[in-house]
Design a protein around this motif. Structure first.
Motif, PDB file in Angstrom:
ATOM      1  N   GLU A   1       0.862  -1.046  -0.132  1.00 42.06           N
ATOM      2  CA  GLU A   1      -0.022   0.110  -0.053  1.00 42.06           C
ATOM      3  C   GLU A   1       0.679   1.145  -0.123  1.00 42.06           C
ATOM      4  O   GLU A   1       0.448   2.356  -0.525  1.00 42.06           O
ATOM      5  CB  GLU A   1      -0.879   0.111   1.176  1.00 42.06           C
ATOM      6  N   ASP A   2       1.977   1.334   0.819  1.00 43.64           N
ATOM      7  CA  ASP A   2       2.657   2.574   0.771  1.00 43.64           C
ATOM      8  C   ASP A   2       4.045   2.539   1.168  1.00 43.64           C
ATOM      9  O   ASP A   2       4.501   2.134   2.667  1.00 43.64           O
ATOM     10  CB  ASP A   2       1.951   3.485   1.944  1.00 43.64           C
ATOM     11  N   ARG A   3       5.124   2.096   0.460  1.00 49.56           N
ATOM     12  CA  ARG A   3       6.347   1.695   0.812  1.00 49.56           C
ATOM     13  C   ARG A   3       7.245   2.817   1.287  1.00 49.56           C
ATOM     14  O   ARG A   3       8.006   2.527   2.334  1.00 49.56           O
ATOM     15  CB  ARG A   3       7.407   0.989  -0.286  1.00 49.56           C
ATOM     16  N   ARG A   4       6.821   3.984   1.038  1.00 48.67           N
ATOM     17  CA  ARG A   4       7.682   5.210   1.607  1.00 48.67           C
ATOM     18  C   ARG A   4       6.605   5.667   2.709  1.00 48.67           C
ATOM     19  O   ARG A   4       7.100   6.893   3.059  1.00 48.67           O
ATOM     20  CB  ARG A   4       7.730   6.241   0.506  1.00 48.67           C
ATOM     21  N   PHE A   5       5.954   5.014   3.497  1.00 42.28           N
ATOM     22  CA  PHE A   5       5.052   5.529   4.440  1.00 42.28           C
ATOM     23  C   PHE A   5       5.700   6.370   5.533  1.00 42.28           C
ATOM     24  O   PHE A   5       5.382   7.444   5.877  1.00 42.28           O
ATOM     25  CB  PHE A   5       4.265   4.503   5.112  1.00 42.28           C
TER      26      PHE A   5
ATOM     27  N   SER B   1      -2.606   6.360  -4.032  1.00 40.78           N
ATOM     28  CA  SER B   1      -2.870   7.172  -2.603  1.00 40.78           C
ATOM     29  C   SER B   1      -1.931   6.378  -1.362  1.00 40.78           C
ATOM     30  O   SER B   1      -1.700   5.169  -1.639  1.00 40.78           O
ATOM     31  CB  SER B   1      -4.147   6.766  -2.514  1.00 40.78           C
ATOM     32  N   SER B   2      -1.567   7.377  -0.712  1.00 36.94           N
ATOM     33  CA  SER B   2      -0.784   6.929   0.342  1.00 36.94           C
ATOM     34  C   SER B   2      -1.541   6.261   1.654  1.00 36.94           C
ATOM     35  O   SER B   2      -2.989   6.453   1.280  1.00 36.94           O
ATOM     36  CB  SER B   2       0.039   8.001   1.066  1.00 36.94           C
TER      37      SER B   2
ATOM     38  N   MET C   1       6.894  -7.654  -1.092  1.00 38.44           N
ATOM     39  CA  MET C   1       7.671  -7.544   0.063  1.00 38.44           C
ATOM     40  C   MET C   1       9.075  -7.795  -0.284  1.00 38.44           C
ATOM     41  O   MET C   1      10.037  -7.161   0.668  1.00 38.44           O
ATOM     42  CB  MET C   1       7.041  -8.808   1.047  1.00 38.44           C
ATOM     43  N   VAL C   2       9.466  -8.730  -1.431  1.00 36.27           N
ATOM     44  CA  VAL C   2      10.816  -8.826  -1.691  1.00 36.27           C
ATOM     45  C   VAL C   2      11.430  -7.570  -2.444  1.00 36.27           C
ATOM     46  O   VAL C   2      12.434  -7.153  -2.021  1.00 36.27           O
ATOM     47  CB  VAL C   2      10.872 -10.050  -2.568  1.00 36.27           C
ATOM     48  N   GLU C   3      10.404  -7.011  -3.226  1.00 32.71           N
ATOM     49  CA  GLU C   3      10.852  -5.633  -3.811  1.00 32.71           C
ATOM     50  C   GLU C   3      11.200  -4.731  -2.841  1.00 32.71           C
ATOM     51  O   GLU C   3      12.050  -3.733  -3.065  1.00 32.71           O
ATOM     52  CB  GLU C   3      10.026  -5.546  -4.922  1.00 32.71           C
ATOM     53  N   ALA C   4      10.373  -4.817  -1.862  1.00 32.57           N
ATOM     54  CA  ALA C   4      10.578  -3.574  -0.847  1.00 32.57           C
ATOM     55  C   ALA C   4      11.775  -3.869   0.191  1.00 32.57           C
ATOM     56  O   ALA C   4      12.193  -2.846   0.782  1.00 32.57           O
ATOM     57  CB  ALA C   4       9.267  -3.327   0.105  1.00 32.57           C
TER      58      ALA C   4
END
Length: 736
Positions: A137-141, A170-171, A280-283
């Protein structure tokens, strides 16, 4: 001594004028020279301050930026104000309730509010669940300030390459802002508000508080709001025990709970879970090796057999409970069990009926949506259908959809006329003839006029000119004053939204909701008493103590005279038996109501009642596109008939005030619980918690008695002597 003659007055005036002219010319000349000198001096000084080269570029850019920034700030403030108004109330406390809802039989049907989340802190959630939500949903949260420009640009690029909406921009903060304050409406205005509210949330809450609220409040399908409820619903376990595979499946539900709900489409849910694992792996949260076990052993939900929950009803009921809490009806209690008048079998039947009618007839009529409300005559709401699919759209058209009522508004006009003129009767003669108010001239449906007729016929045939004439007569020649009286009558009866005092008002040019129309017509059904719709029959605290009862804490208020009610019901009954609402008629049951159709067939209504229940049915399109000749007397009246015929099974039929029951009264037979014969919050079963099965047993006993009565009647007709002490058959023959 020689005297000089005096100077004539005209000469003196000329001399004074010449002097004034000379002085003015001299003053202007001297002033001009002074200003020129001052300007030259100013220019010389400014030349010494003039900059050239890079410094001038910087100063010019700074000046332009200041000008544009000031203008932009004013515009931003204008855009922000509507968004910030959403936060004026105690916004964080609006859902600070843990509410369990039970139906009229005492069986749990759903929960709203925090739903046990008050016992869950953010650190109680499994690490897998939090990482799955953030990566998807928002990796840069934890790096942005509510709006993530980088994430938005990335989503735009991915969506452009994919040719559609592949990734959301959307964040998490923006999504929470929408969940807390806004609706799912797709509009630029909503997106602007969402952006400002996201920034506002970032200034008022910490990142962890925002994430916790998001995990608590997001709708995740199946009537589950929040991860805790979803873990219990889909996997039958506490959220703290979720595995990686289960966490990935739940994280896939945030933006598409209906599409990826595992109890609806398990293959799609598992495919979506694989996408979450890849995210989850990409993040960088997990390695490829760590997710292999979850991929080989995907999550399997517990069997729900496609359970459905009355979400439209529960959403509205929760708003009702929050309003009561705001009025301090529950004191400081926050964990509540609310007993509702909800009839789950009727709710399910109404939902299935609406979908079936639109599937079969929607294309023919070009109708895309509908809404149904059924309530007792005191306002206890038994069923709410706010649209075809709650998963597709949580907008409740039954409680929040403002639409024009058309001719179904006319009973308010007739009631106002009967109230102000006691001499007016259903048999009074009125004239259907052309009438104009200014440049507006209403026409009848058939574009013709019928001349003189009884008042009852005017309502049954839904004549348009008559209520317009009534507005003039009510105001004693002043149409605007007459409409003011009509508006007051409608508001006293239960319409809650503002009504514009305009010429077309008497024929339904207003905005109303189906639930308000149903509650207003309940005034006719119950003998003239206000019947505000309600969902909380009884409220108990966490200790099981009764802290609120509707019948105890809400006294009735009479808003229409008995004389007016009786005359109105006599006429509204004729609408069904002789007028535009014939398709709504119930065999053997006195019925009254009114059809409604708006210009260009944008809305079609039937609102009606018996002595037991009131219901409103609406059909139309969300974008207000015209339908194909659908009138209130067609599909709405037919749907109303089907809903109410089901709802009246096993009810002891009550008469309508002012309508002679004659041979209408009947006792229906069905396998539905006989306890439904109880009406209103004073019924004996309100305080009990008998199961639905127990009520079905009671219903079966009633059926046995009815079978015995039929056998006795048959024996009597065949000449077989009746045994002493046998039960008299009490069922009356229904009029065809």
């Amino acid at each position: 001594m020689r005297q000089h003659p005096s100077t004539p007055l005209s000469t003196r005036i000329k001399r004074a004028a010449l002097w004034l002219d000379a002085w003015l010319n001299s003053f202007l000349f001297q002033s001009g020279r002074g200003l020129a000198s001052a300007y030259e001096s100013y220019s010389e000084k400014m030349k010494s301050l003039r900059f050239r080269g890079p410094l001038r570029v910087v100063l010019d850019l700074t000046s332009e930026a200041t000008t544009l920034g000031t203008a932009g700030g004013i515009v931003m403030l204008a855009l922000a104000l509507p968004a910030f108004r959403e936060t004026e109330d105690d916004w964080l406390k609006t859902q600070d309730l843990a509410v369990t809802f039970v139906d009229r039989y005492g069986q749990e049907v759903g929960r709203r509010g925090l739903h046990l989340d008050d016992s869950y802190k953010l650190e109680d959630f499994p690490d897998y669940m939090i990482k799955a939500a953030l990566s998807t949903e928002d990796r840069r949260f934890y790096d942005h300030w509510g709006i993530d420009p980088i994430g938005t640009m990335r989503a735009l690029v991915v969506n452009t390459q994919g040719g559609g909406v592949v990734q959301g921009g959307s964040s998490i903060t923006q999504q929470l802002a929408k969940n807390l304050f806004l609706t799912n409406e797709r509009s630029l205005e909503r997106k602007i508000k969402e952006a400002f509210l996201a920034v506002w949330l970032e200034f008022h809450l910490t990142k962890d508080e925002i994430l916790k609220l998001y995990l608590d409040r997001a709708y995740m399908g199946g009537g589950a709001h929040g991860v805790v409820a979803a873990a219990d619903y889909y996997f039958g376990k506490p959220a703290k025990d979720l595995t990686l595979a289960e966490s990935a499946m739940l994280a896939g539900l945030f933006k598409a709970p209906t599409k990826y709900a595992p109890h609806v489409n398990l293959p799609a849910a598992r495919a979506r879970a694989n996408e979450v694992l890849r995210n989850m792996v990409e993040a960088g949260f997990l390695t490829e090796g760590q997710i292999q076990t979850a991929r080989r052993n995907p999550a399997t939900p517990v069997s729900r057999e496609r359970e459905t929950t009355p979400d439209f009803y529960l959403d509205w009921a929760f708003e009702q409970v929050k309003a009561l809490a705001a009025e301090k009806k529950f004191g400081t209690e926050r964990v509540l069990t609310v007993k509702t008048p909800l009839d789950t079998s009727l709710q399910r039947h109404a939902e299935e009926l609406l979908e079936s009618e639109l599937r079969q007839n929607g294309r023919q009529y070009r109708a895309g949506q509908g809404a149904i409300v059924v309530m007792d005559v005191d306002g206890a709401v038994r069923a709410i259908v706010g649209g075809r699919d709650y998963g597709q759209s949580q907008f409740n058209r039954a409680t929040n959809g403002l639409r024009q009522p058309g001719s179904s508004f006319k009973p308010f006009v007739y009631a106002a006329a009967l109230t102000t003129n006691p001499k007016l009767k259903p048999s009074s003669t009125v004239v259907d003839a052309p009438i104009c108010l200014g440049n507006w001239c209403p026409q009848n449906y058939g574009r013709s006029y019928a001349g003189s007729m009884p008042l009852v016929s005017a309502l049954a045939r839904s004549i348009n000119s008559i209520p317009v004439r009534m507005s003039v007569e009510i105001g004693k020649g002043n149409a605007k004053a007459g409409r003011t009286v009509i508006i007051d009558t409608a508001k006293r009866m239960g319409l809650t939204h503002p009504l514009a005092n305009e010429a077309p008002l008497p024929i339904g040019a207003a905005e109303v909701t189906p639930i308000d129309m149903a509650s207003s017509y309940a005034v006719f059904a119950n003998g003239g008493y206000r019947a505000d719709p309600y969902a909380a029959w009884e409220v108990r605290n966490s200790s099981g103590e009764v802290i609120y009862r509707h019948d105890r804490d809400t006294p009735p208020k009479q808003v229409l005279e008995t004389r007016v009610v009786n005359d109105m019901n006599f006429m509204l009954n004729k609408v069904v038996t002789e007028g535009t609402g014939r398709r709504a008629g119930l065999e053997g049951i006195p019925t009254a109501g009114k059809t409604g159709t708006t210009n260009a067939y944008k809305d079609a209504w039937f609102v009606g009642f018996t002595g037991n229940l009131v219901a409103a049915v609406w059909y139309g399109n969300d974008d207000s596109k015209p339908m194909n000749n659908m009138t209130g007397g067609t599909l709405p009246a037919h749907t109303w008939h089907e809903v109410m015929d089901f709802a009246h099974q096993n009810l002891e039929i009550r008469p309508i005030p002012g309508v002679d029951p004659g041979p209408f009264a009947r006792v229906a037979t069905s396998s539905r619980p006989a306890a439904d014969q109880a009406q209103g919050p004073t019924s004996a079963f309100l305080a009990g918690t008998l199961s639905r099965k127990s009520f079905e047993v009671l219903g079966g006993i009633g059926t046995l008695f009815q079978s015995a009565e039929r056998s006795i009647s048959t024996a009597k007709e065949s000449g077989v002597p009746r045994m002493t002490g046998s039960v008299e058959a009490s069922r009356q023959v229904a009029m065809p």
